[in-house]
Design a protein around this motif. Structure first.
Motif, short mmCIF file in Angstrom:
data_model
loop_
_atom_site.label_atom_id
_atom_site.label_comp_id
_atom_site.label_asym_id
_atom_site.label_seq_id
_atom_site.Cartn_x
_atom_site.Cartn_y
_atom_site.Cartn_z
N SER A 88 30.30 28.86 38.06
CA SER A 88 30.83 30.07 37.46
C SER A 88 32.30 29.88 37.12
O SER A 88 32.99 29.04 37.71
CB SER A 88 30.67 31.28 38.39
OG SER A 88 31.55 31.17 39.50
N GLU A 93 28.94 30.55 47.37
CA GLU A 93 29.91 30.23 46.32
C GLU A 93 31.12 29.57 46.96
O GLU A 93 31.64 30.03 47.98
CB GLU A 93 30.31 31.52 45.62
CG GLU A 93 31.28 31.39 44.48
CD GLU A 93 31.56 32.72 43.81
OE1 GLU A 93 32.43 32.75 42.92
OE2 GLU A 93 30.95 33.74 44.19
N GLU A 152 28.48 33.59 35.23
CA GLU A 152 27.71 32.64 36.02
C GLU A 152 26.73 31.87 35.16
O GLU A 152 26.09 32.44 34.25
CB GLU A 152 26.95 33.38 37.13
CG GLU A 152 27.86 34.06 38.14
CD GLU A 152 27.10 34.69 39.29
OE1 GLU A 152 27.76 35.12 40.25
OE2 GLU A 152 25.85 34.77 39.22
N THR A 185 33.27 37.59 36.71
CA THR A 185 32.89 36.19 36.52
C THR A 185 31.78 36.06 35.48
O THR A 185 31.07 37.02 35.18
CB THR A 185 32.38 35.55 37.83
OG1 THR A 185 31.19 36.21 38.25
CG2 THR A 185 33.43 35.62 38.93
N THR A 238 22.62 33.12 31.15
CA THR A 238 23.89 33.36 31.85
C THR A 238 23.95 34.83 32.24
O THR A 238 23.23 35.66 31.69
CB THR A 238 25.11 33.04 30.96
OG1 THR A 238 25.07 33.86 29.79
CG2 THR A 238 25.12 31.58 30.56
#
Length: 201
Positions: free
Chosen positions: A166, A29, A156, A154, A102
């Motif tokens: 995200s 990330e 994503e 978060t 998601t």
């Protein structure tokens, strides 16, 4: 900082070994955030079933809190910044949308690192012409060990099996300069199963 890395590396190795022994998703990330501080984030995440382990690094900065009121940056330098370099070790839960396209992560943990704050401002005895190019003050950095708690919920969106993005929030609560803000990140690695429309199950 070396002591922090010595502490984090064994943790990450144990986490990685655990993840590789399961049907899991391991992915990186990279992202930016903004709020009380400007933030750069990089992380490695591991999802196994409904759990997530994360090793992250945050570089947060904000205008120096004690800069002289008449400080002029000039053309060759910006305003002095307080800088925080924090490593986070986080654990949390993962929740999925009904279509499994998601997922939502709620994770938090500890943060260790340092804080560098401009100090010892000295006015430069230079002429007005030079002022337009250089700051009218010089300074040094005062560096201290810093610690606290990090929270990072978060949402994503795994666009493909190996790429996604995200959005979320971040907060690091510490004794030097606590931060809170929103962030956006790119995700890369093993993000979901190959079956179309499914992120994990």
């Amino acid at each position: 900082m070396k002591k922090i890395l010595i502490f984090i590396i064994p943790f990450f190795c144990v986490s990685n070994a655990y993840c590789q022994g399961q049907k899991v998703f391991i992915y990186g990330e990279e992202g930016l955030g903004y709020g009380t501080h400007f933030s750069f984030k990089t992380a490695v995440n591991c999802i196994s079933n409904d759990h997530i382990l994360s090793v992250s690094y945050y570089h947060n900065s904000r205008p120096a809190p004690d800069a002289p009121s008449d400080y002029r940056a000039g053309l060759l330098a910006g305003l002095p910044k307080q800088k925080l370099n924090m490593f986070g070790l986080m654990y949390g839960k993962v929740f999925y949308s009904q279509m499994h396209t998601t997922r939502y992560t709620l994770k938090g943990g500890i943060a260790l690192g340092n804080a560098r704050t401009p100090a010892n401002y000295q006015e430069n005895g230079i002429g007005g012409y030079i002022y337009s190019f250089d700051p009218n003050y010089s300074y040094s950095y005062h560096t201290v060990f810093n610690y606290g708690m990090v929270l990072n919920p978060t949402i994503e969106f795994p666009v493909g099996t190996g790429f996604g993005f995200s959005i979320g929030a971040f907060s690091i609560v510490d004794p030097v300069s606590s931060s809170v803000g929103v962030e956006g990140s790119l995700l890369f690695g093993k993000l979901r199963n190959k079956k179309a429309g499914k992120v994990i199950k």
